[in-house]
Design a protein around this motif. Structure first.
Motif, mmCIF file in Angstrom:
data_model
loop_
_atom_site.group_PDB
_atom_site.id
_atom_site.type_symbol
_atom_site.label_atom_id
_atom_site.label_comp_id
_atom_site.label_asym_id
_atom_site.label_seq_id
_atom_site.Cartn_x
_atom_site.Cartn_y
_atom_site.Cartn_z
ATOM 1 N N GLU A 29 0.819 -1.213 0.000
ATOM 2 C CA GLU A 29 0.000 0.000 0.000
ATOM 3 C C GLU A 29 0.853 1.263 0.000
ATOM 4 O OE1 GLU A 29 -3.130 -0.144 2.936
ATOM 5 O OE2 GLU A 29 -3.544 -2.232 2.404
ATOM 6 N N VAL A 33 0.636 4.144 -2.932
ATOM 7 C CA VAL A 33 0.398 5.575 -2.721
ATOM 8 C C VAL A 33 1.420 6.405 -3.485
ATOM 9 C CG1 VAL A 33 0.457 7.445 -1.019
ATOM 10 C CG2 VAL A 33 -0.790 5.339 -0.504
ATOM 11 N N VAL A 45 -5.900 7.289 2.106
ATOM 12 C CA VAL A 45 -5.874 5.883 2.509
ATOM 13 C C VAL A 45 -6.889 5.603 3.599
ATOM 14 C CG1 VAL A 45 -3.468 5.526 1.847
ATOM 15 C CG2 VAL A 45 -4.012 6.268 4.157
ATOM 16 N N ASN A 46 -7.316 4.350 3.660
ATOM 17 C CA ASN A 46 -8.229 3.883 4.694
ATOM 18 C C ASN A 46 -7.488 3.907 6.026
ATOM 19 O OD1 ASN A 46 -9.982 2.474 6.349
ATOM 20 N ND2 ASN A 46 -10.188 0.713 5.007
ATOM 21 N N ASP A 54 -8.875 -0.023 0.152
ATOM 22 C CA ASP A 54 -7.623 0.366 0.797
ATOM 23 C C ASP A 54 -7.383 1.863 0.682
ATOM 24 O OD1 ASP A 54 -6.851 -2.207 1.623
ATOM 25 O OD2 ASP A 54 -5.901 -2.620 -0.306
ATOM 26 N N MET A 55 -7.801 2.442 -0.454
ATOM 27 C CA MET A 55 -7.560 3.868 -0.674
ATOM 28 C C MET A 55 -8.503 4.404 -1.734
ATOM 29 S SD MET A 55 -3.843 3.449 -2.525
ATOM 30 C CE MET A 55 -3.270 2.505 -1.136
#
Length: 114
Positions: A29, A33, A45-46, A54-55
């Protein structure tokens, strides 16, 4: 505590197979990003550790819900693969999978079939 990490000749880290799956997911992740930023996306993002997304990424007025998946080696087919099956909830939300190869640290969008 000493640093026992091993590195390949090209400087990439030798993966420790004892690392937890969640740690590998976090690593993927973080790469996702920065890859999205490099490609002109705004990324959020989560904050939790679970859920269908996740995002969320924004670019040129488009909103994309993303779930990052780390590829693993499939010994039967001798290729890197992910489970590209989205949950019914992810399908309904329009979540797109982003595949991360931990050996090359490359990302690619997953093509979804209906």
């Amino acid at each position: 505590m000493t640093n026992t990490a091993e590195y390949h000749d090209d400087g990439t880290r030798v993966r420790n197979l004892k690392e937890s799956a969640s740690r590998k997911g976090d690593f993927a992740e973080f790469y996702a990003v920065t890859w999205l930023w490099d490609n002109g996306y705004e990324v959020f993002v989560n904050a939790g550790c679970n859920g269908p997304i996740d995002m969320i990424a924004f670019k040129d007025g488009e909103t994309i819900f993303i779930d990052v998946k780390t590829q693993r080696f499939d010994g039967r087919r001798k290729v890197k693969t992910i489970s590209n099956a989205r949950t019914k909830e992810q399908e309904n939300l329009g979540v797109v999978l982003l595949a991360f190869n931990p050996d090359t640290r490359k990302l690619k969008w997953v093509e979804h079939t209906k």
